[in-house]
Design a protein around this motif. Structure first.
Motif, mmCIF file in Angstrom:
data_model
loop_
_atom_site.group_PDB
_atom_site.id
_atom_site.type_symbol
_atom_site.label_atom_id
_atom_site.label_comp_id
_atom_site.label_asym_id
_atom_site.label_seq_id
_atom_site.Cartn_x
_atom_site.Cartn_y
_atom_site.Cartn_z
ATOM 1 N N THR A 50 63.997 52.446 -25.163
ATOM 2 C CA THR A 50 64.505 52.697 -23.547
ATOM 3 C C THR A 50 61.895 52.881 -23.940
ATOM 4 O O THR A 50 61.838 53.364 -24.606
ATOM 5 N N ARG A 52 59.625 53.873 -20.944
ATOM 6 C CA ARG A 52 58.975 55.099 -20.632
ATOM 7 C C ARG A 52 57.494 55.272 -19.737
ATOM 8 O O ARG A 52 57.013 55.578 -20.625
ATOM 9 N N GLU A 58 61.518 53.819 -16.095
ATOM 10 C CA GLU A 58 62.493 53.757 -17.115
ATOM 11 C C GLU A 58 62.601 52.120 -17.261
ATOM 12 O O GLU A 58 63.546 51.677 -16.205
#
Length: 65
Positions: A50, A52, A58
């Motif tokens: 992930t 962000r 995100e």
């Protein structure tokens, strides 16, 4: 609107992103936001990653469900 390379942070319209394209091919997580070129907070897990951006939210490649 300009798009930015997610690996080096420079505009995608500028030549010389062959190594960045190679990084994407091996599923390397992005380091820079494609919308604003800000450095992103990246977390890598066994299932994926992930990333962000403080401004744009995100991005992920982790499976859902």
């Amino acid at each position: 609107m300009s798009r930015f390379c997610v690996h080096c942070g420079h505009e995608e319209s500028v030549a010389g992103h062959a190594s960045c394209t190679a990084e994407r091919a091996v599923l390397e997580p992005p380091r820079f936001c494609p919308e604003c070129a800000r450095r992103m907070v990246v977390q890598v897990t066994p299932l994926g990653w992930t990333a962000r951006c403080a401004r744009h939210g995100e991005y992920t490649n982790e499976p859902t469900g």
